[in-house]
Scaffold this active site. Structure first.
Site, PDB file in Angstrom:
ATOM      1  N   ASP A  71       3.257  28.048   7.699  1.00  0.00           N
ATOM      2  CA  ASP A  71       4.371  28.329   8.612  1.00  0.00           C
ATOM      3  C   ASP A  71       5.734  28.152   7.925  1.00  0.00           C
ATOM      4  O   ASP A  71       6.744  28.628   8.434  1.00  0.00           O
ATOM      5  CB  ASP A  71       4.295  27.461   9.885  1.00  0.00           C
ATOM      6  CG  ASP A  71       4.136  25.991   9.621  1.00  0.00           C
ATOM      7  OD1 ASP A  71       3.390  25.626   8.697  1.00  0.00           O
ATOM      8  OD2 ASP A  71       4.765  25.187  10.338  1.00  0.00           O
ATOM      9  N   ASP A 180       8.194  18.320   6.920  1.00  0.00           N
ATOM     10  CA  ASP A 180       7.198  17.848   7.884  1.00  0.00           C
ATOM     11  C   ASP A 180       6.753  16.453   7.464  1.00  0.00           C
ATOM     12  O   ASP A 180       6.300  16.253   6.329  1.00  0.00           O
ATOM     13  CB  ASP A 180       5.985  18.782   7.888  1.00  0.00           C
ATOM     14  CG  ASP A 180       6.261  20.071   8.644  1.00  0.00           C
ATOM     15  OD1 ASP A 180       7.394  20.251   9.118  1.00  0.00           O
ATOM     16  OD2 ASP A 180       5.330  20.899   8.759  1.00  0.00           O
TER      17      ASP A 180
HETATM   18 ZN   LIG Z   1       3.524  21.214   7.414  1.00  0.00          ZN
END
Ligand SMILES: [Zn+2]
Length: 215
Positions: A71, A180
């Protein structure tokens, strides 16, 4: 903190996650400072969002990748092609963690015949914009000029290793991107006294679980 130099303009181009949403594009942020432009990640829809923000891929100084989750970089090839269409005449510079080179070159190889057809058919003045200048970085400074410094710091993205956040610093501003991560001492340390922290927020129960991890 440096003396003199420009402030920063941060544009959140995409704030979505793998869960598809009609109004949220994939992760991507634009940082502009003193005539330079950097893209942090290139998730789904990034080129449309850049166009909406009035930013051309032809003038990007670099793409910075936090990690190699789909993503965050699924639109890499679209970025390369659209930048070329916008007149880019120098290689697309990509800073990414270990594995970036193999990944990016594999993407380019997958599209090689398509690209050769384009080059032959479109006859644009230069093909330099279709080249990649890939720099794999470790933790530490990845970009350093008189007016802007960009540093990468490791974050805790569970099994996804390596995973990084970025700190942008000019004389006027400090901006951090978490990438993230779960709770992470590195991020807590870096984010002290920043002017802006762009932080991932992932709500597990909002992710359609389906058969995820046997659920
Ligand atoms: Zn990630």
């Amino acid at each position: 903190m440096r003396e003199g130099g420009p402030a920063m303009l941060v544009t959140l181009l995409g704030t979505g996650c793998p869960q598809v949403h009609p109004h949220r594009f994939g992760p991507a942020s634009l940082v502009q400072s003193g005539g330079t432009s950097f893209l942090v990640d290139c998730g789904s829809g990034v080129t449309q969002r850049m166009a909406a923000a009035g930013v051309s891929g032809a003038r990007l100084d670099a793409l910075l990748l936090t990690h190699l989750h789909s993503d965050h970089l699924v639109d890499l090839y679209q970025l390369v092609i659209s930048s070329w269409h916008q007149g880019r005449d120098r290689p697309q510079r990509i800073f990414g963690p270990a594995g970036t080179r193999d990944f990016a070159l594999a993407v380019m190889e997958a599209w090689r015949k398509e690209r050769e057809l384009r080059i032959a058919w479109e006859r644009r003045p230069s093909t330099e914009g279709l080249e990649l200048d890939i720099i794999e970085f470790e933790e530490g400074v990845v970009w350093d000029t008189e007016t802007l410094r960009i540093s990468a710091f490791a974050v805790d993205h569970g099994p996804v290793k390596p995973a990084f956040g970025f700190l942008f610093e000019t004389a006027q501003a400090r901006v951090a991107f978490s990438g993230d991560t779960t709770v992470c001492e590195n991020l807590v340390s870096v984010a002290q006294d920043v002017d802006l922290l762009v932080h991932e927020c992932f709500i597990h129960h909002e992710m359609a679980r389906g058969r995820m991890r046997g659920a």
